[in-house]
Design a protein around this motif. Structure first.
Motif, PDB file in Angstrom:
ATOM      1  N   GLN A   1      25.991   2.398  41.755  1.00 49.78           N
ATOM      2  CA  GLN A   1      26.312   2.781  43.300  1.00 49.78           C
ATOM      3  C   GLN A   1      25.403   2.358  44.353  1.00 49.78           C
ATOM      4  O   GLN A   1      26.063   2.047  45.296  1.00 49.78           O
ATOM      5  N   GLU A   2      24.092   2.372  43.990  1.00 54.19           N
ATOM      6  CA  GLU A   2      23.184   1.644  45.098  1.00 54.19           C
ATOM      7  C   GLU A   2      23.200   0.502  45.082  1.00 54.19           C
ATOM      8  O   GLU A   2      23.292   0.022  46.178  1.00 54.19           O
ATOM      9  N   LYS A   3      23.364  -0.345  44.088  1.00 55.74           N
ATOM     10  CA  LYS A   3      23.466  -1.788  44.451  1.00 55.74           C
ATOM     11  C   LYS A   3      24.673  -2.051  44.832  1.00 55.74           C
ATOM     12  O   LYS A   3      24.919  -3.308  45.456  1.00 55.74           O
ATOM     13  N   SER A   4      25.753  -1.473  44.736  1.00 47.68           N
ATOM     14  CA  SER A   4      27.164  -1.546  45.161  1.00 47.68           C
ATOM     15  C   SER A   4      27.122  -1.347  46.752  1.00 47.68           C
ATOM     16  O   SER A   4      28.082  -2.054  47.193  1.00 47.68           O
ATOM     17  N   GLN A   5      26.296  -0.716  47.164  1.00 45.69           N
ATOM     18  CA  GLN A   5      26.289  -0.804  48.659  1.00 45.69           C
ATOM     19  C   GLN A   5      26.401  -2.006  49.585  1.00 45.69           C
ATOM     20  O   GLN A   5      26.849  -2.140  50.857  1.00 45.69           O
ATOM     21  N   THR A   6      25.966  -3.234  48.958  1.00 45.22           N
ATOM     22  CA  THR A   6      25.846  -4.334  49.563  1.00 45.22           C
ATOM     23  C   THR A   6      27.065  -5.323  49.301  1.00 45.22           C
ATOM     24  O   THR A   6      27.259  -6.491  49.607  1.00 45.22           O
ATOM     25  N   LEU A   7      27.881  -4.629  48.110  1.00 49.08           N
ATOM     26  CA  LEU A   7      28.831  -5.540  47.590  1.00 49.08           C
ATOM     27  C   LEU A   7      29.867  -6.154  48.709  1.00 49.08           C
ATOM     28  O   LEU A   7      30.223  -7.450  48.686  1.00 49.08           O
ATOM     29  N   ASP A   8      30.316  -5.227  49.619  1.00 48.80           N
ATOM     30  CA  ASP A   8      31.333  -5.878  50.822  1.00 48.80           C
ATOM     31  C   ASP A   8      30.850  -6.891  51.356  1.00 48.80           C
ATOM     32  O   ASP A   8      31.228  -7.808  51.698  1.00 48.80           O
ATOM     33  N   GLU A   9      29.577  -6.855  52.042  1.00 44.94           N
ATOM     34  CA  GLU A   9      28.762  -7.707  52.730  1.00 44.94           C
ATOM     35  C   GLU A   9      28.546  -8.851  51.888  1.00 44.94           C
ATOM     36  O   GLU A   9      28.679 -10.134  52.433  1.00 44.94           O
ATOM     37  N   GLN A  10      28.334  -8.841  50.696  1.00 43.27           N
ATOM     38  CA  GLN A  10      28.056  -9.928  49.749  1.00 43.27           C
ATOM     39  C   GLN A  10      29.359 -10.700  49.571  1.00 43.27           C
ATOM     40  O   GLN A  10      29.496 -11.857  49.785  1.00 43.27           O
ATOM     41  N   VAL A  11      30.635 -10.008  49.205  1.00 42.83           N
ATOM     42  CA  VAL A  11      31.657 -10.840  49.106  1.00 42.83           C
ATOM     43  C   VAL A  11      32.370 -11.434  50.575  1.00 42.83           C
ATOM     44  O   VAL A  11      32.455 -12.612  50.389  1.00 42.83           O
ATOM     45  N   SER A  12      32.170 -10.813  51.558  1.00 45.20           N
ATOM     46  CA  SER A  12      32.443 -11.386  52.825  1.00 45.20           C
ATOM     47  C   SER A  12      31.481 -12.453  53.386  1.00 45.20           C
ATOM     48  O   SER A  12      32.106 -13.686  53.905  1.00 45.20           O
ATOM     49  N   GLY A  13      30.557 -12.581  53.232  1.00 44.70           N
ATOM     50  CA  GLY A  13      29.492 -13.469  53.306  1.00 44.70           C
ATOM     51  C   GLY A  13      29.642 -14.627  52.490  1.00 44.70           C
ATOM     52  O   GLY A  13      29.619 -15.645  53.014  1.00 44.70           O
ATOM     53  N   SER A  14      29.876 -14.546  51.195  1.00 42.42           N
ATOM     54  CA  SER A  14      30.110 -15.628  50.299  1.00 42.42           C
ATOM     55  C   SER A  14      31.524 -16.034  50.573  1.00 42.42           C
ATOM     56  O   SER A  14      31.708 -17.712  50.542  1.00 42.42           O
ATOM     57  N   VAL A  15      32.656 -15.644  50.853  1.00 43.47           N
ATOM     58  CA  VAL A  15      33.934 -16.005  51.395  1.00 43.47           C
ATOM     59  C   VAL A  15      33.551 -16.977  52.592  1.00 43.47           C
ATOM     60  O   VAL A  15      34.101 -18.212  52.659  1.00 43.47           O
ATOM     61  N   GLU A  16      32.816 -16.356  53.669  1.00 49.99           N
ATOM     62  CA  GLU A  16      32.826 -17.170  54.909  1.00 49.99           C
ATOM     63  C   GLU A  16      31.919 -18.408  54.605  1.00 49.99           C
ATOM     64  O   GLU A  16      32.605 -19.577  55.192  1.00 49.99           O
ATOM     65  N   LYS A  17      30.964 -18.357  53.684  1.00 48.23           N
ATOM     66  CA  LYS A  17      30.256 -19.622  53.530  1.00 48.23           C
ATOM     67  C   LYS A  17      30.989 -20.656  52.713  1.00 48.23           C
ATOM     68  O   LYS A  17      31.023 -22.067  52.948  1.00 48.23           O
ATOM     69  N   LEU A  18      31.922 -20.385  51.798  1.00 52.87           N
ATOM     70  CA  LEU A  18      32.700 -21.056  50.970  1.00 52.87           C
ATOM     71  C   LEU A  18      33.559 -21.803  51.731  1.00 52.87           C
ATOM     72  O   LEU A  18      34.060 -22.923  51.616  1.00 52.87           O
ATOM     73  N   GLN A  19      34.163 -21.079  52.824  1.00 56.84           N
ATOM     74  CA  GLN A  19      35.451 -21.461  53.904  1.00 56.84           C
ATOM     75  C   GLN A  19      34.576 -22.513  54.613  1.00 56.84           C
ATOM     76  O   GLN A  19      35.294 -23.606  54.983  1.00 56.84           O
ATOM     77  N   VAL A  20      33.414 -22.162  55.072  1.00 59.59           N
ATOM     78  CA  VAL A  20      32.927 -23.244  56.041  1.00 59.59           C
ATOM     79  C   VAL A  20      32.444 -24.535  55.104  1.00 59.59           C
ATOM     80  O   VAL A  20      32.851 -25.680  55.560  1.00 59.59           O
ATOM     81  N   TRP A  21      32.062 -24.429  54.041  1.00 60.26           N
ATOM     82  CA  TRP A  21      31.934 -25.532  53.152  1.00 60.26           C
ATOM     83  C   TRP A  21      32.957 -26.297  52.741  1.00 60.26           C
ATOM     84  O   TRP A  21      33.014 -27.616  53.138  1.00 60.26           O
ATOM     85  N   LEU A  22      34.176 -25.580  52.599  1.00 53.77           N
ATOM     86  CA  LEU A  22      35.318 -26.265  52.360  1.00 53.77           C
ATOM     87  C   LEU A  22      35.791 -26.879  53.641  1.00 53.77           C
ATOM     88  O   LEU A  22      36.396 -28.137  53.560  1.00 53.77           O
ATOM     89  N   ALA A  23      36.025 -26.449  54.857  1.00 49.76           N
ATOM     90  CA  ALA A  23      36.311 -26.948  55.984  1.00 49.76           C
ATOM     91  C   ALA A  23      35.499 -28.200  56.413  1.00 49.76           C
ATOM     92  O   ALA A  23      36.057 -29.160  57.053  1.00 49.76           O
ATOM     93  N   GLY A  24      34.396 -28.358  56.027  1.00 49.18           N
ATOM     94  CA  GLY A  24      33.450 -29.415  56.284  1.00 49.18           C
ATOM     95  C   GLY A  24      33.847 -30.768  55.345  1.00 49.18           C
ATOM     96  O   GLY A  24      33.023 -31.794  55.404  1.00 49.18           O
ATOM     97  N   ARG A  25      34.807 -30.654  54.394  1.00 50.71           N
ATOM     98  CA  ARG A  25      34.997 -31.594  53.278  1.00 50.71           C
ATOM     99  C   ARG A  25      35.746 -32.483  53.899  1.00 50.71           C
ATOM    100  O   ARG A  25      36.723 -32.309  54.773  1.00 50.71           O
TER     101      ARG A  25
END
Length: 114
Positions: free
Chosen positions: A90-114
């Protein structure tokens, strides 16, 4: 602040493997990251076995598409749940939403730059 790590070589490898289907597959995987992350959080504390299964799927999918920090966090949550250490999960999961949204954002930026 959560550090988001993307392994671009993993993305390039998947892009090479999937060819024309890569963009659609990456978009689908990003939505899966969000769904699986939500499932982990929804089940944590009430159905820890389901939460661990979702964390396992999230770990694997994230690693395959280069979302390394997300994969590592999902692995930590999965391992602590499998060890019966719900409090740490539960302690580790406190940053899960932030990690998911940040990863999705970076992946989308990477894809847009292709």
């Amino acid at each position: 602040m959560t550090t988001i790590t993307i392994d671009e070589s993993a993305l390039e490898g998947m892009e090479s493997l999937l060819g024309d289907q890569f963009a659609d597959t990456l978009t689908f995987c990003c939505s899966e990251f969000q769904r699986l992350g939500s499932e982990v959080l929804a089940n944590l504390g009430s159905d820890n076995e389901a939460a661990a299964r979702h964390a396992h799927s999230l770990k694997s999918n994230a690693a395959q598409f280069g979302a390394m920090s997300l994969s590592a966090l999902a692995q930590e949550i999965e391992l602590t749940l499998n060890q019966g250490d719900v409090a740490t999960a539960q302690e580790k999961s406190q940053t899960l939403d932030e990690q998911v949204s940040g990863s999705v954002e970076k992946l989308q930026v990477w894809l847009a730059g292709r």
